[in-house]
Scaffold this motif. Structure first.
Motif, mmCIF file in Angstrom:
data_model
loop_
_atom_site.group_PDB
_atom_site.id
_atom_site.type_symbol
_atom_site.label_atom_id
_atom_site.label_comp_id
_atom_site.label_asym_id
_atom_site.label_seq_id
_atom_site.Cartn_x
_atom_site.Cartn_y
_atom_site.Cartn_z
ATOM 1 N N SER A 188 26.832 -3.905 51.783
ATOM 2 C CA SER A 188 28.173 -3.690 52.331
ATOM 3 C C SER A 188 29.033 -2.850 51.385
ATOM 4 O O SER A 188 30.153 -2.453 51.736
ATOM 5 N N GLN A 189 28.499 -2.557 50.180
ATOM 6 C CA GLN A 189 29.240 -1.724 49.235
ATOM 7 C C GLN A 189 29.104 -0.245 49.622
ATOM 8 O O GLN A 189 28.194 0.158 50.349
ATOM 9 N N ARG A 190 30.028 0.546 49.108
ATOM 10 C CA ARG A 190 30.037 1.970 49.472
ATOM 11 C C ARG A 190 28.827 2.697 48.882
ATOM 12 O O ARG A 190 28.514 2.554 47.702
ATOM 13 N N ILE A 191 28.138 3.452 49.739
ATOM 14 C CA ILE A 191 26.979 4.252 49.306
ATOM 15 C C ILE A 191 27.477 5.639 48.897
ATOM 16 O O ILE A 191 28.115 6.349 49.687
ATOM 17 N N VAL A 192 27.174 6.032 47.645
ATOM 18 C CA VAL A 192 27.635 7.342 47.159
ATOM 19 C C VAL A 192 26.510 8.383 47.160
ATOM 20 O O VAL A 192 26.776 9.589 47.101
ATOM 21 N N ASP A 193 25.273 7.923 47.223
ATOM 22 C CA ASP A 193 24.151 8.885 47.277
ATOM 23 C C ASP A 193 22.967 8.203 47.945
ATOM 24 O O ASP A 193 22.654 7.047 47.654
ATOM 25 N N GLU A 194 22.307 8.903 48.827
ATOM 26 C CA GLU A 194 21.189 8.340 49.577
ATOM 27 C C GLU A 194 20.045 9.352 49.565
ATOM 28 O O GLU A 194 20.025 10.315 50.331
ATOM 29 N N GLY A 195 19.083 9.147 48.628
ATOM 30 C CA GLY A 195 17.990 10.090 48.445
ATOM 31 C C GLY A 195 16.736 9.661 49.176
ATOM 32 O O GLY A 195 15.751 9.261 48.548
ATOM 33 N N HIS A 211 12.943 -9.147 58.645
ATOM 34 C CA HIS A 211 14.104 -9.149 57.766
ATOM 35 C C HIS A 211 15.211 -8.291 58.384
ATOM 36 O O HIS A 211 14.972 -7.155 58.804
ATOM 37 N N VAL A 212 16.397 -8.869 58.416
ATOM 38 C CA VAL A 212 17.556 -8.167 58.979
ATOM 39 C C VAL A 212 18.318 -7.484 57.848
ATOM 40 O O VAL A 212 18.503 -8.056 56.772
ATOM 41 N N ASN A 213 18.780 -6.263 58.122
ATOM 42 C CA ASN A 213 19.575 -5.518 57.148
ATOM 43 C C ASN A 213 18.802 -5.350 55.832
ATOM 44 O O ASN A 213 19.160 -5.906 54.788
ATOM 45 N N ALA A 214 17.733 -4.584 55.882
ATOM 46 C CA ALA A 214 16.859 -4.385 54.722
ATOM 47 C C ALA A 214 16.864 -2.913 54.291
ATOM 48 O O ALA A 214 17.014 -2.004 55.115
ATOM 49 N N LEU A 215 16.695 -2.718 52.989
ATOM 50 C CA LEU A 215 16.593 -1.368 52.431
ATOM 51 C C LEU A 215 15.119 -0.970 52.398
ATOM 52 O O LEU A 215 14.294 -1.663 51.803
ATOM 53 N N LYS A 216 14.778 0.148 53.054
ATOM 54 C CA LYS A 216 13.392 0.624 53.101
ATOM 55 C C LYS A 216 13.250 1.838 52.196
ATOM 56 O O LYS A 216 13.990 2.810 52.318
ATOM 57 N N LEU A 217 12.276 1.755 51.254
ATOM 58 C CA LEU A 217 12.067 2.802 50.261
ATOM 59 C C LEU A 217 10.681 3.430 50.400
ATOM 60 O O LEU A 217 9.801 2.868 51.049
ATOM 61 N N ALA A 218 10.506 4.557 49.752
ATOM 62 C CA ALA A 218 9.188 5.214 49.637
ATOM 63 C C ALA A 218 9.162 5.928 48.298
ATOM 64 O O ALA A 218 10.186 6.014 47.603
ATOM 65 N N ASP A 219 7.993 6.407 47.915
ATOM 66 C CA ASP A 219 7.872 7.065 46.609
ATOM 67 C C ASP A 219 8.899 8.188 46.473
ATOM 68 O O ASP A 219 9.016 9.061 47.329
ATOM 69 N N GLY A 220 9.656 8.133 45.368
ATOM 70 C CA GLY A 220 10.646 9.171 45.110
ATOM 71 C C GLY A 220 11.996 8.915 45.772
ATOM 72 O O GLY A 220 12.960 9.631 45.487
ATOM 73 N N ASN A 221 12.066 7.927 46.620
ATOM 74 C CA ASN A 221 13.345 7.607 47.285
ATOM 75 C C ASN A 221 14.263 6.830 46.339
ATOM 76 O O ASN A 221 13.794 6.057 45.473
ATOM 77 N N ASP A 222 15.570 7.014 46.534
ATOM 78 C CA ASP A 222 16.533 6.190 45.822
ATOM 79 C C ASP A 222 17.825 6.097 46.631
ATOM 80 O O ASP A 222 18.018 6.824 47.608
ATOM 81 N N ILE A 223 18.695 5.138 46.220
ATOM 82 C CA ILE A 223 20.002 4.964 46.854
ATOM 83 C C ILE A 223 20.964 4.483 45.780
ATOM 84 O O ILE A 223 20.582 3.712 44.890
#
Length: 309
Positions: A188-195, A211-223
């Motif tokens: 719920s915090q402000r996202i300043v960069d979504e790679g 899972h509800v409201n989950a962050l999904k990542l992959a190699d090289g990804n960041d947020i």
């Protein structure tokens, strides 16, 4: 009609009677007349007072002189009407009293119901002894039984926990030791960069858990999230998305203001069920970054993520 019949009967019969017989007859007549008037008053007024009043209007009965004296008829009628009016007033008052009685009864019934719903409370004085050592506590009403459940005073808790453990009550929670406050959902915090990373509404891990409201990542990804130096700790859980390749693996890292503060072990679809990290230090950073490193086609999920102090 009955009264007229009595009058005619006595007048007719009196023509052939002696003086003494006439006197007796007059007395009988007066008594019958009083009875008739009393009956009429009872029917019209419905009260004993009215009958007594009419009887009181007979002032003099003289048998020998064949005379019956009754007080002023107008006064009799006026007083009789007055009694009728008083009866009506009494009826209205009775109706008011009955209404008040019903209201009072309803109030009493309501209070009885409320009293029946109230908990049963019993307060007792109780001392405390720990491992044979008497503890100095305020035993006055220190023990309560409420609806069969036992409750103890704060002195009891202070006496049985470690001396360096504080008791704090905040936001309807009792904390022993560290106070967990200002807890917020990380996403719920402000996202300043979504790679390449993204927060999805629903995701299913490799064990079939949703899972509800989950962050999904992959190699090289960041947020990157903006926290404005408000939080010192982070909690999160990690699993592997069901669409991941079984032969691939990766790691998830946390960076606070660009400095890596934590990195997970190698995780994969086969062996990683769920990783739970309840207390990761993020040092009141301004920016919090989550990133993934490893093989392609393996997708870690980050969920139940919260920041707090």
């Amino acid at each position: 009609m009955f009264s007229l019949f009595l009058i005619l009967f006595f007048i007719g019969g009196g023509l052939y009677m002696t003086k003494e017989e006439k006197g007796k007859k007059v007395r009988i007549f007066v008594e019958l007349l009083i009875a008739v008037l009393s009956l009429a008053a009872g029917v019209l007024g419905g009260s004993f007072v009215q009958n007594k009043y009419i009887e009181s209007q007979v002032a003099n009965v003289s048998g020998d002189g064949n005379t019956v004296t009754i007080n002023n008829v107008d006064d009799l009628v006026k007083n009789f009407n007055k009694l009728l009016e008083e009866n009506e007033t009494l009826k209205e008052q009775n109706e008011d009293y009955y209404t008040e009685y019903k209201e009072a009864k309803e109030t009493i019934d309501s209070l009885e119901v409320q009293l029946g719903d109230s908990p049963a409370i019993e307060l007792k004085d109780l001392s405390l002894c720990v491992d044979g050592e008497d503890k100095n506590i305020n035993k006055n009403k220190s023990y309560a039984v409420i609806n069969g459940a036992d409750y103890f005073s704060e002195d009891f808790l202070n006496s049985i926990i470690a001396d360096n453990t504080a008791i704090t009550i905040k936001d309807d929670v009792m904390y022993l030791g560290k106070v967990v406050a200002d807890r917020e959902n990380l996403f719920s915090q402000r996202i300043v960069d979504e790679g390449g990373a993204s927060v999805v509404d629903n995701a299913t891990d490799s064990y079939g858990n949703t899972h509800v409201n989950a962050l999904k990542l992959a190699d090289g990804n960041d947020i990157v999230f903006s926290l404005n130096e408000k939080y010192s700790l982070l909690k999160l859980k990690i699993a592997i998305d069901e669409s991941s390749d079984s032969n691939r693996q990766c790691t998830v890292s946390i960076l606070a203001d660009g400095q890596e503060v934590w990195t997970s072990p190698q995780i994969n679809k086969i062996s990683t069920k769920e990783l739970d990290y309840p207390e990761l230090k993020i040092n009141n950073c301004s920016r919090l970054e989550i990133k993934c490193s490893g093989d392609w086609s393996v997708y870690p999920l980050v969920y139940d993520a919260e920041v707090y102090n």
